[in-house]
Structure formats: structure tokens, C-alpha cells
Design a protein around this motif. Structure first.
Motif, PDB file in Angstrom:
ATOM      1  N   LEU A  16      14.872  21.273  -4.154  1.00 38.24           N
ATOM      2  CA  LEU A  16      15.388  19.973  -4.579  1.00 38.24           C
ATOM      3  C   LEU A  16      16.536  20.205  -5.555  1.00 38.24           C
ATOM      4  N   ALA A  17      17.549  19.331  -5.529  1.00 39.08           N
ATOM      5  CA  ALA A  17      18.700  19.517  -6.424  1.00 39.08           C
ATOM      6  C   ALA A  17      19.397  18.196  -6.687  1.00 39.08           C
ATOM      7  N   ARG A  18      20.090  18.137  -7.829  1.00 37.69           N
ATOM      8  CA  ARG A  18      20.937  17.005  -8.164  1.00 37.69           C
ATOM      9  C   ARG A  18      22.188  17.514  -8.877  1.00 37.69           C
ATOM     10  N   TYR A  19      23.291  16.805  -8.656  1.00 34.93           N
ATOM     11  CA  TYR A  19      24.558  17.139  -9.300  1.00 34.93           C
ATOM     12  C   TYR A  19      24.827  16.151 -10.420  1.00 34.93           C
ATOM     13  N   LEU A  20      25.156  16.654 -11.622  1.00 29.17           N
ATOM     14  CA  LEU A  20      25.505  15.816 -12.754  1.00 29.17           C
ATOM     15  C   LEU A  20      27.004  15.958 -13.017  1.00 29.17           C
ATOM     16  N   GLU A  21      27.699  14.847 -12.843  1.00 25.38           N
ATOM     17  CA  GLU A  21      29.157  14.867 -12.852  1.00 25.38           C
ATOM     18  C   GLU A  21      29.735  15.184 -14.226  1.00 25.38           C
ATOM     19  N   GLY A  22      29.087  14.681 -15.304  1.00 21.78           N
ATOM     20  CA  GLY A  22      29.631  14.875 -16.644  1.00 21.78           C
ATOM     21  C   GLY A  22      29.885  16.331 -16.984  1.00 21.78           C
ATOM     22  N   PRO A  23      28.838  17.166 -17.003  1.00 17.86           N
ATOM     23  CA  PRO A  23      29.023  18.583 -17.331  1.00 17.86           C
ATOM     24  C   PRO A  23      29.430  19.432 -16.127  1.00 17.86           C
ATOM     25  N   GLY A  24      29.425  18.827 -14.925  1.00 18.91           N
ATOM     26  CA  GLY A  24      29.777  19.599 -13.736  1.00 18.91           C
ATOM     27  C   GLY A  24      28.755  20.666 -13.403  1.00 18.91           C
ATOM     28  N   ILE A  25      27.461  20.294 -13.464  1.00 18.91           N
ATOM     29  CA  ILE A  25      26.404  21.264 -13.177  1.00 18.91           C
ATOM     30  C   ILE A  25      25.486  20.754 -12.078  1.00 18.91           C
ATOM     31  N   VAL A  26      24.831  21.687 -11.446  1.00 19.95           N
ATOM     32  CA  VAL A  26      23.762  21.377 -10.497  1.00 19.95           C
ATOM     33  C   VAL A  26      22.444  21.767 -11.138  1.00 19.95           C
ATOM     34  N   VAL A  27      21.483  20.855 -11.098  1.00 20.57           N
ATOM     35  CA  VAL A  27      20.118  21.167 -11.509  1.00 20.57           C
ATOM     36  C   VAL A  27      19.309  21.316 -10.231  1.00 20.57           C
ATOM     37  N   TYR A  28      18.666  22.470 -10.057  1.00 23.26           N
ATOM     38  CA  TYR A  28      17.887  22.660  -8.832  1.00 23.26           C
ATOM     39  C   TYR A  28      16.532  23.292  -9.136  1.00 23.26           C
TER      40      TYR A  28
END
Length: 253
Positions: free
Chosen positions: A67-79
Motif C-alpha cells: 500500500l502507498a500514498r504520495y504526499l505532494e507537500g514534501p514530495g514523498i511516498v509513504v509505503y
């Protein structure tokens, strides 16, 4: 991966990912989606995170994960790799960081609620908890009041209201009611959906005050599950069935 047209009910193929199963889709970079997928390799199920370009159909594998999500503010992927939750900067300027360790397959869903904040739900021995992670401060906290009233699974973040639409955990009936609440667990209302029907929340149309839902029921004749697309206006509290459809999943963007 399919594309459904809300205006005319058209259904078309975006791309065929081959002999794989798509478990989840979410936003990523321009024209791209994050895909949580699985495939069978040497008789073993292998799960990974990839991106797909919706214009060209090009795909690229990123991480081994579920499972993963992209956070636009810091430009990171949390997986989530199944045992640990990581953050990875797309710029490659820093190594991946572990932000949460859990038992195998304990995280059921994730939700981005701002450019810098992610929610995720864990389940252990039937005990479900919603947690919040702030990428700016690195703060990880458990949202106890929200956990007590909401299922994060199949919940939708209503960006324009800074509220969550979710299934009410306290509902004891077969037909679950849906509520609106903030992250502190302060409920502001319920969705005035038609009675006697079973709905799943799919997504929120930003700037249009509209939720998209899927109605589910079983055909009386053959027992097969059927579904229909509905739109619900949060301001007027009016709902309208758009079309009876087949095969529309629970993960849409």
C-alpha cells in the motif's frame, strides 16, 4: 485499469497491466497514478508498488510493498511493505525512513488529508485504530475519538470542508449510516442517503460539493452482486442514481 465517464456512463480501458491484480490506486505525479498490485512468481504472490501513466500506459515498479500514498507537500511516498511503514523522498536526496512498525498485514488503509498529513488505520485482534502522521514535524499520534466513530476503510476526505465522510462504527443495523466528522472526532452531520440501500463511498469531487458512491445489492433471480453509481450533493443533501454498472471497484481516483 479502467476509466469511467460520469457524464455519459462510458467505460474504457486505460491500460492492461497483464497477469496482475490491482489492489489500490491513488494520486501521484501529473498523468500518473500509484498502483498497489500483485502477481504470481514461482508460485508465490509478490506485491509491489508501481506507477502507471494514464496517457501512455507506461508502468514502472517502485518498491516491494502492499500500500502507498504520495504526499505532494514534501514530495514523498509513504509505503507499507507489510511489516513497516516507510517514507521515501522522490528527489533521492535522503534514505528511506521507518515511521511505524507493525505486525504482518496490520495496516488496512491510508488516506491523505493535506499536502503534509497522512492517516492510516491499523487492526490488531479486532481493535482498529486510526493514526495520523505529519511529515513536517514527524509527529505520529493515535486519533482515539475519530477511531471510536469512523471506519477509515472506504472513508473519503472532503477537502473543501476539511471533513471526513465515513461509515459510522456505532451503527448496529445491516444498512450502515454515513457521517461527517473532523479529525478530532467532532461529528457535524449524517449523509441523507435513501433508506434501505447499502452504499460504499468512492471519492469526492473537489470544487463540486459532490460525493460519488456505489450502491450494492444482490440480484433476486441469480444472487449475483449488482451495483450502481450515485452522486450526493453535500450542500443540498440531494442524491441521484447515475447508472447501473458492473465491476466498478472500491478504489477509484
Amino acid at each position: 485499469l479502467m476509466r469511467y465517464g460520469l457524464e455519459d456512463g462510458s467505460l474504457s480501458v486505460v491500460t492492461n497491466l497483464g497477469d496482475k491484480t490491482i489492489h489500490d490506486v491513488s494520486t501521484f505525479l501529473e498523468n500518473r497514478l500509484l498502483i498497489a498490485e500483485s502477481a504470481s512468481m514461482n508460485r508465490k504472490k509478490v506485491r509491489r508498488i508501481a506507477w502507471v501513466d494514464v496517457n501512455t500506459g507506461q508502468t514502472f515498479a517502485l518498491y516491494a510493498g502492499v500500500l502507498a500514498r504520495y504526499l505532494e507537500g514534501p514530495g514523498i511516498v509513504v509505503y507499507d511493505d507489510g511489516d513497516q511503514l516507510f517514507t521515501v523522498a522522490l528527489s533521492g536526496e535522503s534514505d528511506s525512513e521507518t515511521i511505524f512498525t507493525h505486525k504482518s498485514q496490520q495496516i488496512s488503509t491510508m488516506m491523505v488529508v493535506s499536502e503534509n498529513t497522512l492517516l492510516f488505520e491499523t487492526s490488531e485482534s479486532g481493535d482498529r485504530r486510526i493514526r495520523s502522521y505529519d511529515t513536517t514535524t514527524g509527529k505520529l499520534e493515535t486519533l482515539d475519538r475519530l477511531s471510536g466513530i469512523c471506519w477509515l476503510d472506504q472513508a473519503v476526505w472532503v477537502h473543501d470542508l476539511k471533513q471526513m465522510a465515513c461509515k459510522d462504527r456505532s451503527s448496529q443495523t445491516k444498512i450502515t449510516r454515513h457521517i461527517l466528522t473532523n479529525l478530532d472526532g467532532d461529528m457535524s452531520g449524517t449523509l441523507a442517503l435513501p433508506g434501505g440501500k447499502s452504499f460504499d463511498l468512492l471519492t469526492y469531487l473537489r470544487g463540486q460539493d459532490a460525493l460519488i458512491l456505489k450502491e450494492r445489492w444482490n440480484n433476486v433471480i441469480d444472487g449475483q452482486e449488482r451495483s450502481a453509481i450515485w452522486v450526493y450533493n453535500l450542500l443540498s443533501e440531494e442524491s441521484h442514481r447515475l447508472e447501473i454498472t458492473r465491476g466498478l471497484g472500491s478504489s477509484v481516483i
